[in-house]
Design an enzyme around this catalytic site. Structure first.
Site, PDB file in Angstrom:
ATOM      1  CG  ASP A   1      -4.873  -1.501   9.098  1.00 16.72           C
ATOM      2  OD1 ASP A   1      -4.268  -0.802  10.123  1.00 16.72           O
ATOM      3  OD2 ASP A   1      -4.498  -1.093   8.008  1.00 16.72           O
TER       4      ASP A   1
ATOM      5  CG  HIS B   1      -5.281  -4.728   5.868  1.00 18.48           C
ATOM      6  ND1 HIS B   1      -4.339  -3.884   5.708  1.00 18.48           N
ATOM      7  CD2 HIS B   1      -4.871  -6.150   6.210  1.00 18.48           C
ATOM      8  CE1 HIS B   1      -3.041  -4.582   5.642  1.00 18.48           C
ATOM      9  NE2 HIS B   1      -3.454  -5.932   6.043  1.00 18.48           N
TER      10      HIS B   1
ATOM     11  CG  ASP C   1      -8.266  -1.008   5.261  1.00 17.07           C
ATOM     12  OD1 ASP C   1      -9.345  -0.377   5.663  1.00 17.07           O
ATOM     13  OD2 ASP C   1      -7.257  -0.858   6.089  1.00 17.07           O
TER      14      ASP C   1
ATOM     15  CD  GLU D   1      -4.459  -1.341   2.487  1.00 22.78           C
ATOM     16  OE1 GLU D   1      -5.411  -1.070   3.422  1.00 22.78           O
ATOM     17  OE2 GLU D   1      -3.188  -1.847   2.729  1.00 22.78           O
TER      18      GLU D   1
ATOM     19  CG  ASP E   1      -8.578   4.747   6.629  1.00 22.77           C
ATOM     20  OD1 ASP E   1      -9.210   3.855   7.164  1.00 22.77           O
ATOM     21  OD2 ASP E   1      -7.404   4.858   6.056  1.00 22.77           O
TER      22      ASP E   1
ATOM     23  CD1 TRP F   1      -2.627   1.788   0.554  1.00 24.41           C
ATOM     24  CD2 TRP F   1      -1.232   2.376   2.119  1.00 24.41           C
ATOM     25  NE1 TRP F   1      -3.035   2.957   1.036  1.00 24.41           N
ATOM     26  CE2 TRP F   1      -2.107   3.552   1.894  1.00 24.41           C
ATOM     27  CE3 TRP F   1      -0.185   2.733   3.034  1.00 24.41           C
ATOM     28  CZ2 TRP F   1      -2.238   5.041   2.627  1.00 24.41           C
ATOM     29  CZ3 TRP F   1       0.064   3.997   3.664  1.00 24.41           C
ATOM     30  CH2 TRP F   1      -1.175   4.854   3.396  1.00 24.41           C
TER      31      TRP F   1
END
Length: 418
Positions: free
Chosen positions: A325, A285, A258, A225, A293, A184
């Protein structure tokens, strides 16, 4: 009633609904969930002491964060004593461990810098997953790494990615479990870019160089990601969802989703089934975004349950690589880890205790009223009694009694840290 007696009562109730709780617990115990090391020290790592950067932020200043590799390992051990089921360890490259007077920059790290992590994992029968660290470093120039217009910056980060591939294979070979290596990058622009294509072209070429070195694709499961935005990169991210999915599909690697890296109205639970139709394996994730986020601690909430359901009812437990995560510095970090890990394991159990085939058959038959009512009725089944029995059978504390251990650890260990 004892925990076992409550379980036996619950087992009969679930049996009448067509669910075998014994089989569910057998499956649950062996589902690997990857525990992220960076909750323990607020994503700082051991190779730098500067501020966290790269469009991510840890908020809070709760005392007792890990400052050394040994402290972080001790904290991880405490969490492992409180969490049931099979756990892997997820490391970032910034957690390399150097001997006194030794240092290697990120483009020069080697397996030997992670030997102590391998020893730690081997003693606990754990595999290790891995992440190159493309943030919190002076070579992040103008918020760009692998997509930088500066060839020296790109070359540095390409070397870092290649070094991480070798380390990931080292983990897999030493521990006898595949290593999920996730890429990422934080690259992007704060305001509306004049050219969206060229940075993505550079990113694509950089990734091709990283993956151009030889590595064992059975041992190292490379993931890519995406992210929709970051702090200071609100208008454009190079590694968008469309980029990462298309790149993964065209290069034979895994997409990683994610669930904090999408627009607020998007949910990863709805994406899993589509991904499974086109990829042999995918990676996750799991976090808890609050409006953005924010990486809040994972809870046993609706979206977490839906993510677990999609994995279980699509027979994808061996096809979905699960990692957590989140990083919260506003509360006790051991408790944060434990809540998150236990919550996702609960979500998996909840999915395993759902009569998935019956519900799918009813949907195909058009019996949608029954689908709805069964889904609702299952919410009040004695799930907690099955969970308590699972925890007890795994030798970890039942219900909130685990927090007594955390408070004792805080008093005896965490409070002594400056």
């Amino acid at each position: 009633m004892t925990t076992k007696e409550r379980y036996e009562s619950a087992r009969e109730i679930y049996r009448q609904a067509g669910v075998d709780t014994d089989e569910a617990l057998k499956i649950l115990k062996d589902i690997p969930v990857s525990m992220h090391c960076w909750q323990g020290d607020d994503v700082i790592g051991f190779d730098q002491r500067g501020a966290l950067s790269g469009g991510i932020q840890t908020t809070g200043n709760y005392p007792g964060k890990a400052r050394t590799p040994q402290e972080l390992m001790d904290d991880i051990d405490k969490v492992l004593s409180l969490v049931p089921g099979r756990t892997k360890l997820n490391l970032h490259a910034s957690y390399a461990i150097f001997e006194e007077g030794e240092f290697a920059d990120r483009d020069a790290i080697e397996p030997k810098h992670f030997a102590k992590w391998v020893e730690f994992a081997r003693e606990r029968h754990m595999g290790i997953d891995f992440n190159p660290t493309f943030f919190s470093h002076p070579m992040v120039k103008d918020n760009l790494t692998l997509s930088s217009l500066d060839p020296e910056v790109r070359k540095f980060w390409i070397r870092h990615g290649q070094a991480c591939l070798k380390i990931a294979q080292y983990f897999a070979e030493e521990l006898g479990q595949p290593c999920v290596m996730n890429i990422w990058i934080p690259d992007g622009y704060k305001d509306i870019p004049a050219d969206r294509l060229t940075p993505r072209k550079r990113f694509k070429e950089s990734l091709d160089e990283i993956l151009g070195i030889p590595y064992d694709k059975e041992k190292v499961l490379v993931c890519l990601e995406s992210k929709v935005f970051g702090i200071g990169m609100e208008s454009y991210t190079v590694g968008s969802s469309e980029f990462t999915v298309n790149y993964a599909a065209s290069r034979g690697i895994l997409p990683l989703m994610d669930n904090g890296h999408y627009h607020p109205t998007e949910v990863v639970s709805d994406k899993i089934s589509s991904m499974l139709l086109f990829f042999d394996k995918i990676a996750l994730h799991v976090t808890r975004p609050v409006r953005w986020d924010s990486d809040h601690v994972v809870l046993f909430d609706d979206e977490t349950k839906e993510i677990a359901k999609e994995i279980v009812r699509n027979d994808a437990l061996e096809r979905v690589m699960i990692g957590l995560d989140f990083f919260d510095a506003s509360i006790n970090r051991i408790a944060a880890w434990t809540v998150g890990m236990r919550s996702f394991r609960k979500a998996l159990l909840y999915a395993l205790l759902t009569p998935n085939k019956k519900l799918a058959d009813f949907q195909e038959e058009g019996r949608l009223t029954e689908v709805l009512l069964i889904q609702e009725e299952m919410k009040t089944y004695p799930f907690g009694d099955v969970w308590d029995y699972f925890c007890e059978s795994c030798g970890v504390p039942v219900r909130e009694t685990w927090y007594d251990d955390v408070k004792a650890y805080e008093e005896q260990v965490l409070s002594k840290r400056d």
